[in-house]
Each structure stands twice: as C-alpha cells, then as structure tokens.
Write a protein that holds these residues in place. Structure first.
Motif, PDB file in Angstrom:
ATOM      1  N   ALA A 236      40.599  37.750  32.313  1.00  0.00           N
ATOM      2  CA  ALA A 236      40.336  37.103  33.679  1.00  0.00           C
ATOM      3  C   ALA A 236      38.832  37.476  33.625  1.00  0.00           C
ATOM      4  O   ALA A 236      38.178  36.334  34.245  1.00  0.00           O
ATOM      5  CB  ALA A 236      41.204  37.939  34.787  1.00  0.00           C
ATOM      6  N   THR A 237      38.405  38.309  33.080  1.00  0.00           N
ATOM      7  CA  THR A 237      36.913  38.553  33.053  1.00  0.00           C
ATOM      8  C   THR A 237      36.359  37.414  32.232  1.00  0.00           C
ATOM      9  O   THR A 237      35.227  36.980  32.487  1.00  0.00           O
ATOM     10  CB  THR A 237      36.282  39.803  32.482  1.00  0.00           C
ATOM     11  OG1 THR A 237      36.630  39.940  31.102  1.00  0.00           O
ATOM     12  CG2 THR A 237      36.859  40.781  33.321  1.00  0.00           C
ATOM     13  N   GLN A 239      37.327  34.492  32.074  1.00  0.00           N
ATOM     14  CA  GLN A 239      37.401  33.103  32.908  1.00  0.00           C
ATOM     15  C   GLN A 239      37.047  33.033  34.349  1.00  0.00           C
ATOM     16  O   GLN A 239      37.127  31.914  34.768  1.00  0.00           O
ATOM     17  CB  GLN A 239      39.161  32.752  33.003  1.00  0.00           C
ATOM     18  CG  GLN A 239      39.943  32.791  31.513  1.00  0.00           C
ATOM     19  CD  GLN A 239      41.369  33.002  31.962  1.00  0.00           C
ATOM     20  OE1 GLN A 239      42.007  32.880  32.924  1.00  0.00           O
ATOM     21  NE2 GLN A 239      42.067  33.090  30.656  1.00  0.00           N
ATOM     22  N   ALA A 240      36.386  34.010  34.645  1.00  0.00           N
ATOM     23  CA  ALA A 240      35.909  34.063  36.110  1.00  0.00           C
ATOM     24  C   ALA A 240      34.657  33.174  35.976  1.00  0.00           C
ATOM     25  O   ALA A 240      33.707  33.033  34.917  1.00  0.00           O
ATOM     26  CB  ALA A 240      35.332  35.443  36.451  1.00  0.00           C
ATOM     27  N   ALA A 304      32.078  41.442  40.862  1.00  0.00           N
ATOM     28  CA  ALA A 304      32.811  40.523  40.056  1.00  0.00           C
ATOM     29  C   ALA A 304      33.960  41.100  39.309  1.00  0.00           C
ATOM     30  O   ALA A 304      35.114  40.502  39.493  1.00  0.00           O
ATOM     31  CB  ALA A 304      32.035  39.789  38.827  1.00  0.00           C
ATOM     32  N   ARG A 307      36.663  41.617  42.018  1.00  0.00           N
ATOM     33  CA  ARG A 307      37.400  40.536  42.448  1.00  0.00           C
ATOM     34  C   ARG A 307      38.392  40.215  41.553  1.00  0.00           C
ATOM     35  O   ARG A 307      39.513  39.882  41.756  1.00  0.00           O
ATOM     36  CB  ARG A 307      36.134  39.282  42.434  1.00  0.00           C
ATOM     37  CG  ARG A 307      36.849  37.946  43.168  1.00  0.00           C
ATOM     38  CD  ARG A 307      35.682  36.935  43.185  1.00  0.00           C
ATOM     39  NE  ARG A 307      34.749  37.459  43.957  1.00  0.00           N
ATOM     40  CZ  ARG A 307      33.404  37.442  43.433  1.00  0.00           C
ATOM     41  NH1 ARG A 307      33.153  37.157  42.078  1.00  0.00           N
ATOM     42  NH2 ARG A 307      32.504  37.860  44.395  1.00  0.00           N
ATOM     43  N   VAL A 308      38.074  40.440  40.134  1.00  0.00           N
ATOM     44  CA  VAL A 308      39.061  40.247  39.098  1.00  0.00           C
ATOM     45  C   VAL A 308      40.313  41.072  39.472  1.00  0.00           C
ATOM     46  O   VAL A 308      41.382  40.796  39.368  1.00  0.00           O
ATOM     47  CB  VAL A 308      38.506  40.714  37.717  1.00  0.00           C
ATOM     48  CG1 VAL A 308      39.681  40.897  36.575  1.00  0.00           C
ATOM     49  CG2 VAL A 308      37.704  39.374  37.470  1.00  0.00           C
ATOM     50  N   ASP A 311      42.555  40.019  42.096  1.00  0.00           N
ATOM     51  CA  ASP A 311      43.116  38.871  41.791  1.00  0.00           C
ATOM     52  C   ASP A 311      44.510  39.064  40.641  1.00  0.00           C
ATOM     53  O   ASP A 311      45.537  38.514  40.684  1.00  0.00           O
ATOM     54  CB  ASP A 311      42.458  37.898  41.020  1.00  0.00           C
ATOM     55  CG  ASP A 311      41.511  37.364  42.275  1.00  0.00           C
ATOM     56  OD1 ASP A 311      41.617  37.395  43.354  1.00  0.00           O
ATOM     57  OD2 ASP A 311      40.348  36.921  41.644  1.00  0.00           O
TER      58      ASP A 311
END
Length: 319
Positions: A236-237, A239-240, A304, A307-308, A311
């Motif tokens: 996910a990091t 693709q952020a 950031a 936030r990951v 999610d």
C-alpha cells in the motif's frame, strides 16, 4: 519460544529498560525502541536536537549489558579508515597488522553522521548489514551483539550530506528522544553534580546473555495472516499517491523482526497485529520518500503511513 521463555524475556527486558531509565529520565518509549533494535540485531537512527541525551542513551545501554562502547564524531574530514580501521606494516615482524577502528565495539554511537562525506558514510554499509569489515580483502567480524546508534541534527543543515535511501534502509528504526517533561527536567537538574549518570549504572545482564535474547526473539511465532498484513502494508505504501518510493522488502522484513522482539518484550511467544501497528512508524516511515509536491504542501511520511494503516485492514482474530 515457549511461554516460560517469553515470560523470562519480558521480565529481563523490563529490567533493562528500568535500568537505563535511571540515566535517561522520562524517555521510556525511546529506551524500549533502542533495546528492540539491539535485540532484533538492527540499528537505530536518532534525529534530535543537541543536548537531549543521545550520548547518554548509548553509554547507558553499554553499561546495562556489560558491553564495549565507542563514540565516533563524524566530521567532513573524517576518512573511512578512521571508522573501520587500517592495516599498518610492522617493521619488526615484517608483516602487515590490522589496527581496528572504533567501529569494533558492541554499541557504537555515530554522532552527527550526516556531517561526514558520502564516502565515509558508506564505510558503515557493510558492517551494519553483515557485521563485518573488509580491509585489504580480508574480513574482520565485529562480533555480537552489535548496535549502531547514529544521530543527526534536524537544524544547522549547512555543510551536511543527506543520508541516501540505501543508507536509511540499513537502520531498523528511526526515532527521537525529544526534550524531557517538566518533572523529568527538575529531576535532571537536581542531580546536576553528576556529570555522567550512565557511569553510576550497574550491569543487568552480560553481552553473551544479550546474544541469547537475540536468538530467542527470532524464534517468536508469526502467523501467516500477520505476514500477509505486513505485506499488504508495504504494498500500500508503494501505491499511495503522496509517496514516491514505498517500503522495500528489506523494510517489511525489518518490521517482522522488530515485531517479534516487541511481542516477546510483552511476554508473548507470538506476534499480534497490534505489534505491527506499534512499530510501523519507527520502522517504516524513514524508508519512504514523499512526492515533492505533497512534501511541499506539508505532507510527511508519518502522516502518509498513518493513512495507509487506517486503510489496510488487520487480520481478524480466529474464533
């Protein structure tokens, strides 16, 4: 790792933290992170202002585990051989002899590491990753335990060299001590006559016992669902939108290693998702490179990453 071993590990970990807490006042979380790095076989980067106790932390760790300690003051004119050591020709023996540098200690404080040139900084890459130094084609082991605590000053950036991503990735954790609270400051001031509190500490365990704890922590169980959770966080990091460079596989491995030690320090022989969440920021945030526009707008890697984590859903406990 058995339940009894996990209990012993937790009790010993608490004793270590409490002992260092007598010298580094009011910073139990930073001390726990430092011991987690040590017992995970990793290294720590401290970004903090001068006079916050970074040197005291390194000395206190060494005194607590009966280990050797050295301090390297990084400057622009420091050479790689000043760190690793040098081979000198002995005229009496008619042969070359290796003279080890200050990196040959169990706990090494690399003070203001970003003030040295990239060439000198790179002298740490091999030893931090493999625990050995190669001089003139011959490898020299630094031994175990081995912990590098590097510091850098967030202000006075003139004349400094920013640590490259490859170097940052070698550090298991990045943290800070920060200024102590009011009560801790008053306590420090009341003992102003004692210039070095770490010198008053008594050892809790031996360096060999630390090696045994490192090996024991590595046996902590990690469920495949937790490994899947770590992998999804790392993906996910990458693709952020605000992150230009996400977490590498080395970063995900570091999070698993640290989570094992963190779980054992709490008396568990298995890792839970909360262990991963607790360590995600100190282990992963410094490995991420933010998008230039997002960074200009005030975005940080910590925000950031938070936030990951919000999610990515953690694995559910089995019934």
């Amino acid at each position: 790792m058995s339940t009894e071993q996990a209990s012993w590990f937790s009790q010993t970990f608490t004793r270590l933290v409490d002992n260092v807490g007598q010298a580094v006042l009011g910073k139990p979380e930073a001390v726990k992170f430092a011991f987690t790095c040590l017992l995970s076989g990793g290294h720590m980067l401290l970004e903090d202002y001068p006079g916050t106790g970074k040197t005291s932390l390194a000395r206190s760790l060494a005194a607590t585990v009966q280990a050797s300690h050295s301090r390297i003051q990084f400057t622009p004119d420091l050479l790689p051989s000043d760190v690793t050591g040098v081979t000198i020709f002995d005229q009496n023996k008619r042969e070359f002899e290796f003279h080890p540098g200050p990196i040959f200690a169990s706990i090494v404080l690399a003070d203001e590491i970003n003030r040295a040139s990239p060439k000198t900084q790179s002298a740490l890459l091999e030893v931090m990753e493999e625990g050995r130094v190669t001089i003139d084609g011959k490898a020299h082991d630094v031994g175990r335990p081995f912990l590098v605590i590097a510091t850098q000053n967030p202000i006075e950036q003139a004349g400094t060299y920013r640590l490259p991503e490859a170097q940052l990735d070698r550090f298991l954790m990045k943290s800070s001590l920060g200024y102590p609270d009011h009560d801790a400051t008053v306590n420090i001031l009341s003992g102003a006559a004692v210039r070095d509190r770490s010198a008053t500490l008594s050892p809790v365990i031996t360096a060999q016992a630390v090696v045994e704890m490192i090996d024991l922590a590595a046996t902590c169980y990690v469920d495949p669902a937790v490994l899947d959770y770590v992998s999804r966080i790392a993906a996910a990091t990458r693709q952020a939108a605000d992150i230009r460079l996400g977490v590498s596989v080395r970063g995900a491995l570091a999070l698993v290693r640290a989570s094992k030690t963190w779980a054992a320090s709490q008396g568990r022989h298995y890792v839970v998702p909360d262990d991963v969440k607790d360590l995600a920021e100190p282990v992963l945030a410094h490995r991420m490179v933010m998008d230039a526009e997002a960074e200009f707008d005030g975005a940080t890697s910590a925000v950031a990453l938070a936030r990951v984590l919000a999610d990515v859903a953690p694995p559910q406990q089995r019934a």
